[in-house]
Every structure is written in structure tokens, then in C-alpha cells.
Motif scaffolding. Sequence first.
Motif, PDB file in Angstrom:
ATOM      1  N   ILE A  57       0.837  -1.201   0.000  1.00  0.00           N
ATOM      2  CA  ILE A  57       0.000   0.000   0.000  1.00  0.00           C
ATOM      3  C   ILE A  57       0.873   1.253   0.000  1.00  0.00           C
ATOM      4  CG2 ILE A  57      -1.691   1.328   1.328  1.00  0.00           C
ATOM      5  CD1 ILE A  57      -2.871  -1.330   2.287  1.00  0.00           C
ATOM      6  N   GLU A  58       1.924   1.244   0.811  1.00  0.00           N
ATOM      7  CA  GLU A  58       2.804   2.412   0.845  1.00  0.00           C
ATOM      8  C   GLU A  58       3.499   2.630  -0.492  1.00  0.00           C
ATOM      9  OE1 GLU A  58       6.473   4.305   3.461  1.00  0.00           O
ATOM     10  OE2 GLU A  58       5.373   2.573   4.226  1.00  0.00           O
ATOM     11  N   ALA A  59       3.995   1.548  -1.096  1.00  0.00           N
ATOM     12  CA  ALA A  59       4.632   1.666  -2.410  1.00  0.00           C
ATOM     13  C   ALA A  59       3.618   2.151  -3.453  1.00  0.00           C
ATOM     14  CB  ALA A  59       5.234   0.327  -2.829  1.00  0.00           C
TER      15      ALA A  59
ATOM     16  N   VAL B   9      13.213  -7.551   0.614  1.00  0.00           N
ATOM     17  CA  VAL B   9      12.063  -7.492   1.510  1.00  0.00           C
ATOM     18  C   VAL B   9      12.108  -6.252   2.392  1.00  0.00           C
ATOM     19  CG1 VAL B   9      13.130  -8.909   3.330  1.00  0.00           C
ATOM     20  CG2 VAL B   9      10.641  -8.850   3.108  1.00  0.00           C
ATOM     21  N   ARG B  10      10.976  -5.588   2.572  1.00  0.00           N
ATOM     22  CA  ARG B  10      10.775  -4.370   3.358  1.00  0.00           C
ATOM     23  C   ARG B  10      11.392  -3.122   2.715  1.00  0.00           C
ATOM     24  NH1 ARG B  10       8.656  -4.518   8.200  1.00  0.00           N
ATOM     25  NH2 ARG B  10       7.418  -2.947   7.110  1.00  0.00           N
ATOM     26  N   ASP B  11      11.923  -3.234   1.504  1.00  0.00           N
ATOM     27  CA  ASP B  11      12.521  -2.087   0.813  1.00  0.00           C
ATOM     28  C   ASP B  11      11.439  -1.457  -0.064  1.00  0.00           C
ATOM     29  OD1 ASP B  11      13.915  -0.302  -0.838  1.00  0.00           O
ATOM     30  OD2 ASP B  11      15.710  -1.562  -0.899  1.00  0.00           O
ATOM     31  N   ILE B  12      10.746  -0.467   0.477  1.00  0.00           N
ATOM     32  CA  ILE B  12       9.595   0.114  -0.220  1.00  0.00           C
ATOM     33  C   ILE B  12      10.003   0.877  -1.485  1.00  0.00           C
ATOM     34  CG2 ILE B  12       7.712   1.787   0.030  1.00  0.00           C
ATOM     35  CD1 ILE B  12       7.544   0.763   2.985  1.00  0.00           C
ATOM     36  N   PRO B  13      11.088   1.670  -1.476  1.00  0.00           N
ATOM     37  CA  PRO B  13      11.502   2.284  -2.741  1.00  0.00           C
ATOM     38  C   PRO B  13      11.794   1.251  -3.832  1.00  0.00           C
ATOM     39  CG  PRO B  13      12.573   3.380  -0.903  1.00  0.00           C
ATOM     40  CD  PRO B  13      11.884   2.182  -0.335  1.00  0.00           C
ATOM     41  N   ALA B  14      12.396   0.123  -3.444  1.00  0.00           N
ATOM     42  CA  ALA B  14      12.681  -0.919  -4.438  1.00  0.00           C
ATOM     43  C   ALA B  14      11.398  -1.565  -4.941  1.00  0.00           C
ATOM     44  CB  ALA B  14      13.610  -1.974  -3.839  1.00  0.00           C
ATOM     45  N   LEU B  15      10.421  -1.739  -4.065  1.00  0.00           N
ATOM     46  CA  LEU B  15       9.128  -2.273  -4.490  1.00  0.00           C
ATOM     47  C   LEU B  15       8.438  -1.294  -5.429  1.00  0.00           C
ATOM     48  CD1 LEU B  15       6.719  -4.162  -4.483  1.00  0.00           C
ATOM     49  CD2 LEU B  15       6.091  -3.307  -2.219  1.00  0.00           C
ATOM     50  N   THR B  16       8.501  -0.016  -5.110  1.00  0.00           N
ATOM     51  CA  THR B  16       7.917   1.002  -5.986  1.00  0.00           C
ATOM     52  C   THR B  16       8.554   0.951  -7.370  1.00  0.00           C
ATOM     53  OG1 THR B  16       7.563   2.435  -4.062  1.00  0.00           O
ATOM     54  CG2 THR B  16       7.433   3.459  -6.239  1.00  0.00           C
TER      55      THR B  16
ATOM     56  N   THR C 284       1.136   4.157  -3.036  1.00  0.00           N
ATOM     57  CA  THR C 284       0.906   5.604  -2.942  1.00  0.00           C
ATOM     58  C   THR C 284       1.952   6.391  -3.715  1.00  0.00           C
ATOM     59  OG1 THR C 284       2.218   5.888  -0.908  1.00  0.00           O
ATOM     60  CG2 THR C 284      -0.109   5.305  -0.657  1.00  0.00           C
ATOM     61  N   LYS C 285       3.131   5.829  -3.852  1.00  0.00           N
ATOM     62  CA  LYS C 285       4.233   6.529  -4.532  1.00  0.00           C
ATOM     63  C   LYS C 285       4.109   6.463  -6.052  1.00  0.00           C
ATOM     64  CE  LYS C 285       7.281   5.607  -0.600  1.00  0.00           C
ATOM     65  NZ  LYS C 285       7.107   6.968  -0.043  1.00  0.00           N
ATOM     66  N   LEU C 286       3.107   5.727  -6.529  1.00  0.00           N
ATOM     67  CA  LEU C 286       2.845   5.684  -7.969  1.00  0.00           C
ATOM     68  C   LEU C 286       1.983   6.854  -8.435  1.00  0.00           C
ATOM     69  CD1 LEU C 286       2.083   1.874  -8.508  1.00  0.00           C
ATOM     70  CD2 LEU C 286       4.267   3.062  -8.781  1.00  0.00           C
ATOM     71  N   ALA C 287       1.468   7.623  -7.477  1.00  0.00           N
ATOM     72  CA  ALA C 287       0.646   8.781  -7.843  1.00  0.00           C
ATOM     73  C   ALA C 287       1.484   9.783  -8.636  1.00  0.00           C
ATOM     74  CB  ALA C 287       0.083   9.436  -6.593  1.00  0.00           C
ATOM     75  N   PRO C 288       0.999  10.258  -9.777  1.00  0.00           N
ATOM     76  CA  PRO C 288       1.803  11.152 -10.619  1.00  0.00           C
ATOM     77  C   PRO C 288       2.027  12.535 -10.015  1.00  0.00           C
ATOM     78  CG  PRO C 288      -0.425  10.938 -11.492  1.00  0.00           C
ATOM     79  CD  PRO C 288      -0.310   9.955 -10.381  1.00  0.00           C
ATOM     80  N   ALA C 289       1.161  12.951  -9.107  1.00  0.00           N
ATOM     81  CA  ALA C 289       1.300  14.276  -8.485  1.00  0.00           C
ATOM     82  C   ALA C 289       0.480  14.297  -7.206  1.00  0.00           C
ATOM     83  CB  ALA C 289       0.813  15.372  -9.445  1.00  0.00           C
ATOM     84  N   ALA C 290       0.765  15.266  -6.353  1.00  0.00           N
ATOM     85  CA  ALA C 290       0.012  15.412  -5.116  1.00  0.00           C
ATOM     86  C   ALA C 290      -1.463  15.624  -5.435  1.00  0.00           C
ATOM     87  CB  ALA C 290       0.555  16.584  -4.307  1.00  0.00           C
ATOM     88  N   GLY C 291      -2.314  14.887  -4.740  1.00  0.00           N
ATOM     89  CA  GLY C 291      -3.751  15.008  -4.956  1.00  0.00           C
ATOM     90  C   GLY C 291      -4.286  14.148  -6.076  1.00  0.00           C
TER      91      GLY C 291
END
Length: 413
Positions: A247-249, A357-364, A251-258
Motif C-alpha cells: 500500500i505504501e509503495a 524485503v521491506r525495501d519500499i523504494p525498491a518495491l515502488t 501511494t508513490k505511484l501517484a503522478p502528483a500530489a492530490g
Amino acid sequence: MPLNAQGSTAKVRLAYLVSHPIQYQVPLLRRIAQEPDIDLTVLFGSDFSVRDYKDEGFGVGIKWDVPLLDGYHHEFLPSLRDTSGVSVTSPMNHGIFSRLRRGDGQQPFDALWVHGYATVNAMHGILAANTLGIPVLLRAESWLRDRSRSGAKLVAKKLFFDLLARLVDATLPIGSLNAEYWQHYLGEDFRQFLMPYAVDNSYFQQRSLSAQSGRAELLAELDLDPARPVILFASKLQYRKHCDDLIEAYTKLAPAAGAEPLPYLLIVGDGEARAELEAQAAATGFGSIRFCGFRNQSELPRFFDISSVFVLPSRHEPWGLIVNEVMNAGRAVIISDDVGCQPDLIVDGKEGAIFPVRDIPALTAALQRVLASPETAAAMGQRALERIKTWSFEEDVQGLRQALAAVTGKIQS
């Protein structure tokens, strides 16, 4: 019927001792029972899985919608203790020795195959077989990436395996990491015969193909735009599965805030972490995350069919049979490097992606790579399908036959 090592057509009498009917194993048992020169008898410690019961991992009542007792010979051993679950002391049965000995004029079993070693029942069976002079084959999910233990416990474990090595005739590793485990604890020269952790490939391929006709219906049911890709998580919602990292990763796929990410995120399953995961998803403010609850095994191919990529971010996942299932649907797979099937089924950049495992930037980054284009994910999915075709029940039967030939001399491999 094939001739055995002595040139006769007598069958090898094989007993399989296991805690309870397991939905993943049942199709394999049916396949083994089709071998003309193997007389298989499955000895179950409990029948809890064929009744309605509460699965501790899913946290909900379960009744499997596939037949668990058809197509092979089985017996339920008399019970001393049965808590409708599996632990060191449950189920616990009596009569294992007498059942292996087989009175009333029946010939004793030629070999015993045991699932696991860390229960009273398993050790009871192994010791009984040794007393009767019956060779023992051992299969389990263990690997070396285990939880940390004190020095005293490690010494005790080594002593235990020194004993176990004298009681077992061969192991049946489920994959590379499991083979490494047996070699580490039992010795480099200990006999091993690969019996891959497989699922019923034909079943999942057929179900995935038939799901296509209902694709539009499921998309409408979940209120999904068919033009958008879908990220799928399907497993028990346990903390160690780390759907929270996904879920955290996401959220980082969003192209821009909002703005929302382009893909949807579907979460199929139930369990101890569900309330926290739903709260985490709600806090994103996205309307593109769906919680679909527990779905039975026969329903999962419908979700595989609408997905673009499947993700399993687990910590300490001994194998991850859900990966086999989704590969049969021809879908790309992203898994952590702590998922045990990884060395055997997934090559980073080929069938999908692997991340620490647990590396969220790598998962993103893995999500971005796989979803770079529809063609990228589709090509990875096709390679996943081709790979899983070589990791099947046929390889299981071959490995089992090789083991039986080695320890009994009564069957051709």
C-alpha cells in the motif's frame, strides 16, 4: 503395468503420513494414485479441513469448495488430540505403528513418506517405520532463512538433525532453498530427490481461461475501469505478508500530489491485519483500492484474469504457492527476496521482478518497471506461464519414483 526392479508387476506399497487433507496437495495425491505400480494410502491425523473451521491465518470460517477426499485411498487415524489446527502436538494419533505394520494378512508398507518432522505425529511415524524396517522419505518446507535462535537452541537443533539423519532414508526437497536446508543439516552426501512444490497447473490454466468470459462482469462488480491496469495482492492478511508495504509503495505511484495512481490495487484475503490495512488505505484518500475479502480457491482465477501484475511482499515465506497459481494465468509477478519460490520460478526482469524485503523504494521501482507499458507486463506474464509449465505434478511424480526406486528397489524410476 511397468515391471519393477525384480521384473514382476507387484506394486510398491506407499504410506503417506500428513496432518490433514490440504487443498494444495489433494490433486497431487490423485495424480500419484494413477501410477499403476504405486499403491498409495494416505494416513490423515485429522479431518478438520473437510469440515467448517476457522483458519487462524485468514481469521474467518473456511470451507473449501474443492473436493478434498476424492480420487485416492485414505484413512483417518484414531485421535488422541485434535484442536482443529496444526501444532507440534496436534493432531496427535495412536495406532500409527499397527497401521504401518498392516495385519490381517496384508503386506507391510514398502515405504513411508512423511510431511514435516516437527510434530509428535511425524516423529511417531518415523520411529515406527524404523522399528518395522520401512524406509522413510521426508518432505517439508524448511529453509535456512529462519528466525534467529540462541546458541543453545542451535546446538539442540544440530543434535536433533544428527539423529534424524539416521532415521530418514532420503528427502524430497520442494525447491532450491529447501534442498540447501537439507544439505546443511543432513550433510552434502545425504540423498535428495527433487519433488517440486507445484499446484494443479491444468486446473488453474483452465479456470483462468474460462474466467475471461466473465471478465466484464467482475470489473463491473468491483467498479473498475477496464482501461486501467490492476495490481493484485491475494493472500492471508497476516502481518508478515506485508501488504502494508505494498500500500505504501502504491501511494508513490501517484503522478502528483492530490492525484491517484493509474493502476487499481486489489487486496483479496482476510486475516489479523485487515482492519489496520483498511485504515492505512483509507488514509491515502484514494478511491482506487479495493478490499475483496476471502475468496475460495476456485474463485481466485477470476481475479488473476483481471490483474496486470501480482505482488507478494512477504517476509519469511517458505514458498508461496499463490505464485504458482497466478503464473498459470500468465501474469507477471513481483515478489520479495524472502519468498522461497524465487530462485526456482522468478528471474528479475524476466517473469516479473524481485525486490529486497521491506525495501519500499525498491518495491515502488519494481512496480514501475513491470507496469511501464501493457506490453511489458504481458510479455513477463507469458514467460511466467512458460516457466510454470515445467514445474508441475509430472516432475513431482518423477522425483517420487526416483526416491522409491532408490530406497525400495521395487520400482523403476
